[in-house]
Design a protein around this motif. Structure first.
Motif, mmCIF file in Angstrom:
data_model
loop_
_atom_site.group_PDB
_atom_site.id
_atom_site.type_symbol
_atom_site.label_atom_id
_atom_site.label_comp_id
_atom_site.label_asym_id
_atom_site.label_seq_id
_atom_site.Cartn_x
_atom_site.Cartn_y
_atom_site.Cartn_z
ATOM 1 N N ILE A 167 -13.186 -7.535 -6.980
ATOM 2 C CA ILE A 167 -12.539 -7.233 -5.697
ATOM 3 C C ILE A 167 -11.161 -6.641 -5.928
ATOM 4 C CG2 ILE A 167 -11.641 -8.202 -3.546
ATOM 5 C CD1 ILE A 167 -14.667 -8.178 -3.569
ATOM 6 N N ALA A 168 -10.368 -7.255 -6.809
ATOM 7 C CA ALA A 168 -9.005 -6.783 -7.056
ATOM 8 C C ALA A 168 -8.997 -5.376 -7.642
ATOM 9 C CB ALA A 168 -8.275 -7.759 -7.980
ATOM 10 N N LYS A 169 -9.826 -5.147 -8.644
ATOM 11 C CA LYS A 169 -9.856 -3.840 -9.310
ATOM 12 C C LYS A 169 -10.322 -2.749 -8.367
ATOM 13 C CE LYS A 169 -10.219 -0.782 -12.714
ATOM 14 N NZ LYS A 169 -9.014 0.003 -13.096
ATOM 15 N N HIS A 170 -11.417 -2.983 -7.649
ATOM 16 C CA HIS A 170 -11.925 -1.958 -6.739
ATOM 17 C C HIS A 170 -10.914 -1.686 -5.626
ATOM 18 C CE1 HIS A 170 -14.726 0.477 -4.435
ATOM 19 N NE2 HIS A 170 -14.341 -0.213 -3.372
ATOM 20 N N THR A 171 -10.303 -2.738 -5.090
ATOM 21 C CA THR A 171 -9.332 -2.558 -4.013
ATOM 22 C C THR A 171 -8.151 -1.723 -4.485
ATOM 23 O OG1 THR A 171 -9.949 -4.669 -3.009
ATOM 24 C CG2 THR A 171 -7.804 -3.756 -2.394
ATOM 25 N N ARG A 172 -7.619 -2.053 -5.660
ATOM 26 C CA ARG A 172 -6.463 -1.301 -6.153
ATOM 27 C C ARG A 172 -6.832 0.142 -6.491
ATOM 28 N NH1 ARG A 172 -3.403 0.614 -10.088
ATOM 29 N NH2 ARG A 172 -1.157 0.452 -9.685
ATOM 30 N N ASP A 173 -7.976 0.345 -7.129
ATOM 31 C CA ASP A 173 -8.403 1.707 -7.449
ATOM 32 C C ASP A 173 -8.529 2.544 -6.179
ATOM 33 O OD1 ASP A 173 -8.464 1.062 -10.111
ATOM 34 O OD2 ASP A 173 -10.649 1.182 -10.321
ATOM 35 N N THR A 174 -9.071 1.960 -5.124
ATOM 36 C CA THR A 174 -9.233 2.674 -3.860
ATOM 37 C C THR A 174 -7.878 3.044 -3.274
ATOM 38 O OG1 THR A 174 -11.327 1.535 -3.421
ATOM 39 C CG2 THR A 174 -10.213 2.540 -1.542
ATOM 40 N N ILE A 175 -6.916 2.129 -3.361
ATOM 41 C CA ILE A 175 -5.556 2.411 -2.874
ATOM 42 C C ILE A 175 -4.958 3.589 -3.634
ATOM 43 C CG2 ILE A 175 -3.186 1.520 -2.829
ATOM 44 C CD1 ILE A 175 -4.419 -1.257 -2.251
ATOM 45 N N MET A 176 -5.080 3.584 -4.967
ATOM 46 C CA MET A 176 -4.467 4.632 -5.773
ATOM 47 C C MET A 176 -5.161 5.981 -5.572
ATOM 48 S SD MET A 176 -1.871 3.193 -6.934
ATOM 49 C CE MET A 176 -1.263 4.596 -7.884
ATOM 50 N N ILE A 177 -6.466 5.972 -5.390
ATOM 51 C CA ILE A 177 -7.175 7.221 -5.105
ATOM 52 C C ILE A 177 -6.704 7.793 -3.764
ATOM 53 C CG2 ILE A 177 -9.439 8.199 -4.537
ATOM 54 C CD1 ILE A 177 -10.592 6.234 -6.648
ATOM 55 N N GLY A 178 -6.461 6.918 -2.788
ATOM 56 C CA GLY A 178 -5.920 7.371 -1.510
ATOM 57 C C GLY A 178 -4.533 7.978 -1.654
ATOM 58 N N HIS A 179 -3.677 7.345 -2.443
ATOM 59 C CA HIS A 179 -2.331 7.878 -2.663
ATOM 60 C C HIS A 179 -2.360 9.196 -3.433
ATOM 61 C CE1 HIS A 179 -0.336 4.574 -0.860
ATOM 62 N NE2 HIS A 179 -0.457 3.705 -1.859
ATOM 63 N N ALA A 180 -3.386 9.399 -4.240
ATOM 64 C CA ALA A 180 -3.473 10.625 -5.039
ATOM 65 C C ALA A 180 -3.501 11.871 -4.161
ATOM 66 C CB ALA A 180 -4.711 10.582 -5.933
ATOM 67 N N GLU A 181 -4.004 11.754 -2.942
ATOM 68 C CA GLU A 181 -4.042 12.903 -2.040
ATOM 69 C C GLU A 181 -2.634 13.336 -1.638
ATOM 70 O OE1 GLU A 181 -6.557 12.041 1.253
ATOM 71 O OE2 GLU A 181 -8.293 11.514 0.009
ATOM 72 N N SER A 182 -1.718 12.367 -1.520
ATOM 73 C CA SER A 182 -0.349 12.687 -1.131
ATOM 74 C C SER A 182 0.524 13.087 -2.315
ATOM 75 C CB SER A 182 0.283 11.479 -0.422
ATOM 76 O OG SER A 182 -0.446 11.127 0.732
ATOM 77 N N TYR A 183 0.148 12.621 -3.506
ATOM 78 C CA TYR A 183 0.938 12.885 -4.713
ATOM 79 C C TYR A 183 0.012 13.421 -5.809
ATOM 80 C CZ TYR A 183 4.200 9.931 -2.161
ATOM 81 O OH TYR A 183 5.021 9.394 -1.193
ATOM 82 N N PRO A 184 -0.493 14.641 -5.642
ATOM 83 C CA PRO A 184 -1.529 15.140 -6.560
ATOM 84 C C PRO A 184 -1.042 15.400 -7.977
ATOM 85 C CG PRO A 184 -0.821 16.866 -5.040
ATOM 86 C CD PRO A 184 -0.198 15.600 -4.557
#
Length: 202
Positions: free
Chosen positions: A143-160
């Motif tokens: 749960i922790a790993k998937h949740t954090r990975d999803t957060i960082m993938i979302g941020h990647a759109e703003s900071y490519p």
């Protein structure tokens, strides 16, 4: 493979706790707390580091449907304020508080990955390499790993520039090169070297 050996020795309900994101240069630290169901535990639960992203996604979704889950998130600015150790302890506390609220009762016992415990009122046991030993902790690691990975993938759109979709904020070669070229983003941990070194060099 992880088992329920430790859980069977504890007063129910037993909560497994793990975190993801202590080492990256950017983004939050995320902790998860999981109470597994008495029956119907998904097959294949293991230390999240031993699973592919597709396996983590499948198990994350299955666990969200059958287990009681809580998540705690501490962002980069608070990591800089508290330091990563205390930020991790706070994230774990938030996760267990969340799972207690979701379950409607206090945990009987908490199993925590690692060798330290937060300062809380829960009966708890730290287990070194717990994500490889305890099924509840392994579930929390997913749960922790998937949740954090999803957060960082979302941020990647703003900071490519930083390639977070692939490195999730860890200090790999491409991330370090982007830091040197573009400087830190608002989501970088300014207390972490080499991010801190960039400010010293200004």
């Amino acid at each position: 493979m992880p088992s329920l050996k430790h859980e069977k020795r504890c007063l129910a309900p037993v909560v497994g706790v793990d975190e993801a994101g202590r080492g990256p240069l950017a983004g939050p630290v995320v902790a998860a707390a999981v109470i597994l169901p008495a029956k119907g535990i998904p097959r294949g639960i293991n230390d999240s580091k031993k699973l592919s992203p597709a396996e983590r996604l499948r198990l994350h979704d299955r666990l969200q449907g059958c287990a009681i889950v809580g998540v705690g998130i501490v962002e980069a600015d608070e990591i800089d304020s508290l330091n990563i150790y205390w930020a991790t302890m706070k994230a774990m506390t938030l996760a267990v508080d969340a799972v207690a609220a979701a379950g409607g009762c206090a945990p009987g016992h908490v199993l925590v990955d690692g060798n330290r415990l937060p300062r809380w009122g829960y009966d708890a046991t730290p287990i070194v390499s717990g994500d490889a030993i305890s099924l509840s902790i392994a579930a929390a690691s997913i749960i922790a790993k998937h949740t954090r990975d999803t957060i960082m993938i979302g941020h990647a759109e703003s900071y490519p520039h930083y390639n977070w979709h692939s490195n999730k904020g860890y200090g790999c070669r491409t991330h370090l090169a982007a830091l040197r070229e573009h400087g830190p983003s608002p989501l970088h941990r300014r207390s972490f070297s080499p991010v801190a070194q960039l400010f010293l060099d200004l």
